[in-house]
Structure formats: structure tokens, C-alpha cells
Design a protein around this motif. Sequence first.
Motif, mmCIF file in Angstrom:
data_model
loop_
_atom_site.group_PDB
_atom_site.id
_atom_site.type_symbol
_atom_site.label_atom_id
_atom_site.label_comp_id
_atom_site.label_asym_id
_atom_site.label_seq_id
_atom_site.Cartn_x
_atom_site.Cartn_y
_atom_site.Cartn_z
ATOM 1 N N ALA A 84 -3.952 -21.752 21.159
ATOM 2 C CA ALA A 84 -4.891 -21.271 22.171
ATOM 3 C C ALA A 84 -6.164 -22.108 22.138
ATOM 4 O O ALA A 84 -6.742 -22.329 21.079
ATOM 5 N N CYS A 131 1.451 -17.427 14.467
ATOM 6 C CA CYS A 131 1.311 -18.832 14.851
ATOM 7 C C CYS A 131 1.870 -19.699 13.721
ATOM 8 O O CYS A 131 1.401 -19.612 12.587
ATOM 9 N N LEU A 190 -8.354 -21.513 12.248
ATOM 10 C CA LEU A 190 -9.288 -21.119 13.301
ATOM 11 C C LEU A 190 -10.446 -22.097 13.278
ATOM 12 O O LEU A 190 -11.080 -22.267 12.237
ATOM 13 N N SER A 228 -2.951 -26.967 20.177
ATOM 14 C CA SER A 228 -3.355 -25.621 19.749
ATOM 15 C C SER A 228 -2.510 -24.522 20.396
ATOM 16 O O SER A 228 -2.073 -24.664 21.538
ATOM 17 N N LEU A 253 -6.250 -22.061 16.736
ATOM 18 C CA LEU A 253 -7.092 -21.493 17.791
ATOM 19 C C LEU A 253 -8.400 -22.261 17.782
ATOM 20 O O LEU A 253 -9.057 -22.355 16.745
ATOM 21 N N PHE A 269 -8.080 -12.407 20.575
ATOM 22 C CA PHE A 269 -6.856 -13.082 20.170
ATOM 23 C C PHE A 269 -6.404 -12.307 18.947
ATOM 24 O O PHE A 269 -6.975 -12.458 17.873
#
Length: 169
Positions: free
Chosen positions: A12, A26, A63, A10, A34, A21
Motif C-alpha cells: 500500500a 503482507c 512500515l 509496496s 506500507l 490499514f
Amino acid sequence: GNTFKDNNWSAAYFMPDGGQFSNNTCVNNGESTLFMNNTGRNVMIANNTIDGARRMDISASGLELGGQNLKVYGNTISNVGNDGITLTDVSNSQIEDNRLFNNGQENTYAPFNHAAGIGVKSTAQNSNNVVQNNTIFDNQSNPTQQYGVFGWTAGKQAGWNNSRIVTGK
């Protein structure tokens, strides 16, 4: 304003009590770009561009979020392996004004067969969520994103209480 590109895992792994964030780019990160489990709270995730996420072990969402008091808006998420946004055990949160398209790139992998712009999963009772004004589509000649919004529950106590999912944009 960071760029996360070609990470093995990932971009993050993020479970704060308060934080954000935002404004990141990305590209092609492994697992979910994330990841935040149900201990994250009071978090804003806004105005990110996510293009591509690939499964390294379990997941590949743009996400993958759990937690409370989340504000997720203005993100553009495309070409990820599973859901653009996966919500698991989320409460008191707003998921609004995101652009989610051409996701589900790994939909031949059995757990990703129901790849969606937004996947809503409940293993516990969730409440007070709003999912609205998101633009969700697949414009590929061979679509991979199976659903705009797909929801499922696991267990008798699971479900969404006092929440809205508004479609039509």
C-alpha cells in the motif's frame, strides 16, 4: 483483512487524511510494505502481520511512515530488509504494542547498516510522539537487526520535541 503477497512494490502506498490499514497479512512485498509520507494524517495502522520486505529501489521497511496523528499498534513485523518501522517526520503519534523482530535482512546495503526494530529519522522538528511497549528482538543465530531503536537527525532544525521513547519491554 486482505492478503498482499509477492508484489513488486509496496502492498500500500497510502497518504490519506483519515483512514486505516488494519488486520492485513503482507508477505514478501517490494520496497516498504506500507509507505506513507508526511502528508498522511489521522491514520490507524493496527494488527497487521508483515513478514519480509525487499528493496526494489530505495527502501525495505515493514512500515515507512511520515505524517501526523498516527496510531500504530498491534503489528507483528519480521524479516524485512531494513527497519521494522521507520518513522520520518512524524508528530502527535503513538507507536505502541508492536512486535518487531529479525529485521535488517539487507543490512549489508549501506543505507540499511543501522537496521532497527524502530528507526526514527528527523529532517524537521517533530513533537508529541510516544513510542512505548513494543517488543523488539533478534533471535537468529546470526543477528541482522542491529538496534532496538535507532534515531538520527538531518539538519539544525531537526529533532524530537516533547516526545518519549520508552524501552524495557
